[in-house]
Design a protein around this motif. Sequence first.
Motif, mmCIF file in Angstrom:
data_model
loop_
_atom_site.group_PDB
_atom_site.id
_atom_site.type_symbol
_atom_site.label_atom_id
_atom_site.label_comp_id
_atom_site.label_asym_id
_atom_site.label_seq_id
_atom_site.Cartn_x
_atom_site.Cartn_y
_atom_site.Cartn_z
ATOM 1 N N GLN A 74 0.829 -1.209 0.000
ATOM 2 C CA GLN A 74 0.000 0.000 0.000
ATOM 3 C C GLN A 74 0.861 1.256 0.000
ATOM 4 N N ALA A 75 1.970 1.224 0.734
ATOM 5 C CA ALA A 75 2.880 2.371 0.740
ATOM 6 C C ALA A 75 3.484 2.580 -0.646
ATOM 7 N N GLN A 76 3.899 1.494 -1.269
ATOM 8 C CA GLN A 76 4.495 1.614 -2.588
ATOM 9 C C GLN A 76 3.488 2.075 -3.631
ATOM 10 N N SER A 77 2.218 1.743 -3.417
ATOM 11 C CA SER A 77 1.186 2.157 -4.376
ATOM 12 C C SER A 77 0.988 3.668 -4.405
ATOM 13 N N VAL A 78 1.429 4.374 -3.355
ATOM 14 C CA VAL A 78 1.312 5.829 -3.322
ATOM 15 C C VAL A 78 2.689 6.491 -3.408
ATOM 16 N N GLY A 79 3.657 5.756 -3.941
ATOM 17 C CA GLY A 79 4.955 6.338 -4.241
ATOM 18 C C GLY A 79 5.965 6.349 -3.115
ATOM 19 N N ILE A 80 5.720 5.569 -2.055
ATOM 20 C CA ILE A 80 6.647 5.536 -0.922
ATOM 21 C C ILE A 80 7.453 4.237 -1.000
ATOM 22 N N SER A 81 8.748 4.353 -1.175
ATOM 23 C CA SER A 81 9.606 3.200 -1.388
ATOM 24 C C SER A 81 9.973 2.524 -0.076
#
Length: 199
Positions: A74-81
Amino acid sequence: MSRRSGRGADRLDFDRKAKSHLAFLPAPDARPGLFAEKFNDIELLCMRKRENGPDWDRLFEIAAAQDGYFSVDQAQSVGISRPNLQAHLHRGHVLRPRRGVYRLVRYPVSDHEELAEIWLQSDQEGVFSHETALSLYDLSDVLPARIHITLPTSWRRRRQPDGAVVHYAEVPPEDRDWFGAVPVTSVRRTLRACATGGL
């Protein structure tokens, strides 16, 4: 969070890049339309940065619907690596209670938070069932010693959520209800599963 961390740092880095592009802009009278073309290229870069950069506001919205928890996906889906998450973990802004699951430190504590942790660890495919569902419906005076969750049969060869009793079966939408942020088997299916299991 430091003043130059998060979105502020991203914006500062981008402004520097934008200024470096501006240095190579032609004079407005070099060729009709050339200046506008170069300016539009920089504006396009700005738009891409806003669209593809970390969106912490969106992540908070996701976590707020899950008792303050969110998954790596979910974090990666909003651009957070992952490196970005690790940095915030080391700074004490988020916690990692389980493999692949994080929690916002300042989010208010609520009851049954462990259910959200396990559900996210099941990639949101699990449904809480059996003794756990009985307890959530207040149909039993006995507090279950462990949390029971039913996963699709396709999960048999996958790593199970930590610390849960796992059952394998397909749970159609009509056999599901919701308890706060997590799904639970319906009362009818819960009673049938417990009767079959001799509970």
